[in-house]
Design a protein around this motif. Structure first.
Motif, PDB file in Angstrom:
ATOM      1  N   GLU A   1      11.281 -57.175   7.813  1.00  0.00           N
ATOM      2  CA  GLU A   1      12.481 -57.523   6.215  1.00  0.00           C
ATOM      3  C   GLU A   1      13.737 -58.550   7.039  1.00  0.00           C
ATOM      4  O   GLU A   1      14.201 -58.095   7.163  1.00  0.00           O
ATOM      5  CB  GLU A   1      12.077 -56.412   6.013  1.00  0.00           C
ATOM      6  N   ALA A   2      13.052 -60.149   6.554  1.00  0.00           N
ATOM      7  CA  ALA A   2      14.449 -60.794   6.683  1.00  0.00           C
ATOM      8  C   ALA A   2      15.356 -60.535   6.696  1.00  0.00           C
ATOM      9  O   ALA A   2      15.831 -59.382   5.061  1.00  0.00           O
ATOM     10  CB  ALA A   2      13.541 -62.718   5.784  1.00  0.00           C
ATOM     11  N   ASP A   3      16.582 -60.439   7.519  1.00  0.00           N
ATOM     12  CA  ASP A   3      17.818 -60.265   7.146  1.00  0.00           C
ATOM     13  C   ASP A   3      17.987 -58.687   7.350  1.00  0.00           C
ATOM     14  O   ASP A   3      19.246 -58.242   7.139  1.00  0.00           O
ATOM     15  CB  ASP A   3      18.251 -61.152   5.568  1.00  0.00           C
ATOM     16  N   ARG A   4      17.076 -57.629   7.470  1.00  0.00           N
ATOM     17  CA  ARG A   4      17.215 -56.517   7.310  1.00  0.00           C
ATOM     18  C   ARG A   4      16.508 -55.456   8.117  1.00  0.00           C
ATOM     19  O   ARG A   4      17.370 -55.055   8.566  1.00  0.00           O
ATOM     20  CB  ARG A   4      16.134 -55.801   5.928  1.00  0.00           C
ATOM     21  N   PHE A   5      15.329 -55.643   9.120  1.00  0.00           N
ATOM     22  CA  PHE A   5      14.700 -55.154  10.104  1.00  0.00           C
ATOM     23  C   PHE A   5      14.293 -56.548  10.611  1.00  0.00           C
ATOM     24  O   PHE A   5      13.289 -56.561  10.029  1.00  0.00           O
ATOM     25  CB  PHE A   5      14.816 -54.333  10.134  1.00  0.00           C
ATOM     26  N   TRP A   6      13.421 -55.590  12.288  1.00  0.00           N
ATOM     27  CA  TRP A   6      12.598 -55.661  12.314  1.00  0.00           C
ATOM     28  C   TRP A   6      11.859 -54.570  13.535  1.00  0.00           C
ATOM     29  O   TRP A   6      12.481 -54.342  14.008  1.00  0.00           O
ATOM     30  CB  TRP A   6      12.398 -57.285  13.277  1.00  0.00           C
ATOM     31  N   ILE A   7      11.128 -54.954  13.612  1.00  0.00           N
ATOM     32  CA  ILE A   7      10.209 -53.897  14.412  1.00  0.00           C
ATOM     33  C   ILE A   7       8.104 -54.172  15.272  1.00  0.00           C
ATOM     34  O   ILE A   7       7.969 -54.904  15.274  1.00  0.00           O
ATOM     35  CB  ILE A   7       9.777 -52.756  14.078  1.00  0.00           C
ATOM     36  N   GLY A   8       9.161 -53.903  16.802  1.00  0.00           N
ATOM     37  CA  GLY A   8       7.831 -54.851  17.493  1.00  0.00           C
ATOM     38  C   GLY A   8       7.558 -53.340  18.174  1.00  0.00           C
ATOM     39  O   GLY A   8       8.549 -52.290  18.709  1.00  0.00           O
ATOM     40  N   GLU A   9       6.130 -53.535  18.243  1.00  0.00           N
ATOM     41  CA  GLU A   9       5.254 -52.621  19.387  1.00  0.00           C
ATOM     42  C   GLU A   9       4.825 -53.088  20.622  1.00  0.00           C
ATOM     43  O   GLU A   9       4.232 -54.198  20.671  1.00  0.00           O
ATOM     44  CB  GLU A   9       4.366 -51.923  17.847  1.00  0.00           C
ATOM     45  N   VAL A  10       4.705 -52.329  21.617  1.00  0.00           N
ATOM     46  CA  VAL A  10       4.323 -52.505  22.964  1.00  0.00           C
ATOM     47  C   VAL A  10       3.394 -51.218  23.331  1.00  0.00           C
ATOM     48  O   VAL A  10       4.136 -50.087  23.273  1.00  0.00           O
ATOM     49  CB  VAL A  10       4.695 -52.919  24.264  1.00  0.00           C
ATOM     50  N   GLU A  11       2.145 -51.124  23.238  1.00  0.00           N
ATOM     51  CA  GLU A  11       1.027 -50.346  23.884  1.00  0.00           C
ATOM     52  C   GLU A  11       0.346 -50.106  25.578  1.00  0.00           C
ATOM     53  O   GLU A  11       0.459 -51.223  25.695  1.00  0.00           O
ATOM     54  CB  GLU A  11       0.664 -49.586  23.441  1.00  0.00           C
ATOM     55  N   ASP A  12       0.569 -49.003  26.145  1.00  0.00           N
ATOM     56  CA  ASP A  12      -0.660 -49.067  27.103  1.00  0.00           C
ATOM     57  C   ASP A  12      -1.521 -47.656  27.308  1.00  0.00           C
ATOM     58  O   ASP A  12      -0.778 -46.846  26.303  1.00  0.00           O
ATOM     59  CB  ASP A  12       0.812 -49.174  28.459  1.00  0.00           C
ATOM     60  N   ASN A  13      -1.581 -47.484  28.383  1.00  0.00           N
ATOM     61  CA  ASN A  13      -2.434 -46.193  28.785  1.00  0.00           C
ATOM     62  C   ASN A  13      -1.210 -45.098  28.089  1.00  0.00           C
ATOM     63  O   ASN A  13      -2.475 -43.549  27.640  1.00  0.00           O
ATOM     64  CB  ASN A  13      -2.920 -45.746  29.350  1.00  0.00           C
TER      65      ASN A  13
ATOM     66  N   LEU B   1       2.087 -44.663  27.255  1.00  0.00           N
ATOM     67  CA  LEU B   1       2.970 -44.978  25.930  1.00  0.00           C
ATOM     68  C   LEU B   1       2.723 -45.525  25.028  1.00  0.00           C
ATOM     69  O   LEU B   1       2.141 -46.505  25.166  1.00  0.00           O
ATOM     70  CB  LEU B   1       4.371 -44.312  26.597  1.00  0.00           C
ATOM     71  N   THR B   2       3.474 -45.276  24.161  1.00  0.00           N
ATOM     72  CA  THR B   2       3.397 -47.103  22.450  1.00  0.00           C
ATOM     73  C   THR B   2       4.970 -46.854  22.146  1.00  0.00           C
ATOM     74  O   THR B   2       6.126 -45.780  22.694  1.00  0.00           O
ATOM     75  CB  THR B   2       3.280 -46.489  21.825  1.00  0.00           C
ATOM     76  N   ALA B   3       5.377 -48.317  22.935  1.00  0.00           N
ATOM     77  CA  ALA B   3       7.238 -47.926  23.088  1.00  0.00           C
ATOM     78  C   ALA B   3       7.286 -49.096  21.489  1.00  0.00           C
ATOM     79  O   ALA B   3       6.344 -49.781  21.046  1.00  0.00           O
ATOM     80  CB  ALA B   3       7.739 -48.203  23.904  1.00  0.00           C
ATOM     81  N   TYR B   4       8.160 -48.689  20.692  1.00  0.00           N
ATOM     82  CA  TYR B   4       8.968 -49.791  19.820  1.00  0.00           C
ATOM     83  C   TYR B   4      10.226 -50.374  20.208  1.00  0.00           C
ATOM     84  O   TYR B   4      11.088 -49.699  20.165  1.00  0.00           O
ATOM     85  CB  TYR B   4       9.145 -49.090  18.422  1.00  0.00           C
ATOM     86  N   LEU B   5      10.096 -51.966  19.813  1.00  0.00           N
ATOM     87  CA  LEU B   5      11.821 -52.378  19.538  1.00  0.00           C
ATOM     88  C   LEU B   5      12.154 -52.883  18.542  1.00  0.00           C
ATOM     89  O   LEU B   5      11.573 -53.511  18.305  1.00  0.00           O
ATOM     90  CB  LEU B   5      12.098 -53.200  21.179  1.00  0.00           C
ATOM     91  N   GLY B   6      13.484 -52.477  17.852  1.00  0.00           N
ATOM     92  CA  GLY B   6      13.776 -53.306  16.965  1.00  0.00           C
ATOM     93  C   GLY B   6      15.402 -53.658  16.934  1.00  0.00           C
ATOM     94  O   GLY B   6      15.839 -52.664  17.702  1.00  0.00           O
ATOM     95  N   VAL B   7      15.356 -53.741  15.367  1.00  0.00           N
ATOM     96  CA  VAL B   7      16.574 -54.382  15.632  1.00  0.00           C
ATOM     97  C   VAL B   7      16.158 -54.115  12.823  1.00  0.00           C
ATOM     98  O   VAL B   7      15.947 -54.277  12.616  1.00  0.00           O
ATOM     99  CB  VAL B   7      17.181 -55.943  15.464  1.00  0.00           C
ATOM    100  N   ILE B   8      18.169 -53.466  13.359  1.00  0.00           N
ATOM    101  CA  ILE B   8      18.202 -53.363  11.621  1.00  0.00           C
ATOM    102  C   ILE B   8      19.823 -53.612  11.821  1.00  0.00           C
ATOM    103  O   ILE B   8      20.610 -53.936  12.558  1.00  0.00           O
ATOM    104  CB  ILE B   8      18.579 -51.662  11.674  1.00  0.00           C
ATOM    105  N   SER B   9      19.690 -54.851  10.989  1.00  0.00           N
ATOM    106  CA  SER B   9      20.766 -55.610  10.494  1.00  0.00           C
ATOM    107  C   SER B   9      21.868 -55.279   9.193  1.00  0.00           C
ATOM    108  O   SER B   9      21.304 -54.838   7.458  1.00  0.00           O
ATOM    109  CB  SER B   9      20.637 -56.756  10.463  1.00  0.00           C
TER     110      SER B   9
END
Length: 167
Positions: free
Chosen positions: A98-110, A112-120
């Motif tokens: 959501e522009a100017d509010r948050f972003w969440i990215g995901e990467v996954e392997d066998n 674990l699943t990891a999320y990196l994100g930003v909250i503004s």
């Protein structure tokens, strides 16, 4: 470090990613940069020492049977980053934005699943407080083994990424 649970509570869309998470952390950064600029700088941070860490991670991941080539040999250019839901940002896939509010990215392997994100959070003077967070969910017994090996580096990398993005 900021209390990640309190920060995540401010964005209801994050609850589905943080529910039952095995590891959550968050780093705050003050900046005058707008969200778009902050995100591009955050994800384009690639000093030599970080490339070396990814190479070492690749060796370790190979031993553990994890896929890892996309972390080093991806061909996506910064100008092609797409933070919108479904887009690709470096080796992350955008799962929510959501522009100017948050972003969440995901990467996954066998393992674990990891999320990196930003909250503004921003004020009327143009100052922003960005919370850069990581959420990790283990899929099997190798998840915590692997993540606990890289956890100190994960904190360092995310902190350095955020500091660079905020400058």
């Amino acid at each position: 470090m900021t209390n990640p649970a309190a920060i995540i509570e401010t964005v209801p869309e994050l609850h589905k990613y943080s529910a039952d998470a095995d590891h959550v952390y968050c780093h705050p950064f003050d900046s005058r940069r707008d969200m778009d600029d902050f995100l591009v700088r955050l994800m384009s941070y690639k000093p030599v020492w970080l490339t070396l860490l990814y190479t070492i991670r690749g060796f370790l991941a190979g031993i553990m049977g994890l896929k890892h080539d996309e972390l080093i040999n991806h061909s996506l250019k910064v100008s092609d980053y797409d933070f919108n839901r479904g887009g690709q940002v470096d080796f992350f896939y955008s799962v929510d934005f959501e522009a100017d509010r948050f972003w969440i990215g995901e990467v996954e392997d066998n393992h674990l699943t990891a999320y990196l994100g930003v909250i503004s959070d921003s004020d009327e003077n143009g100052q922003h407080l960005y919370h850069v967070f990581t959420i990790v969910r283990y899929k099997n017994w190798l998840g915590p083994v692997y993540f606990n090996l890289i956890r100190p580096f994960s904190h360092l990398v995310v902190y350095c990424m955020g500091k660079y993005a905020a400058e």
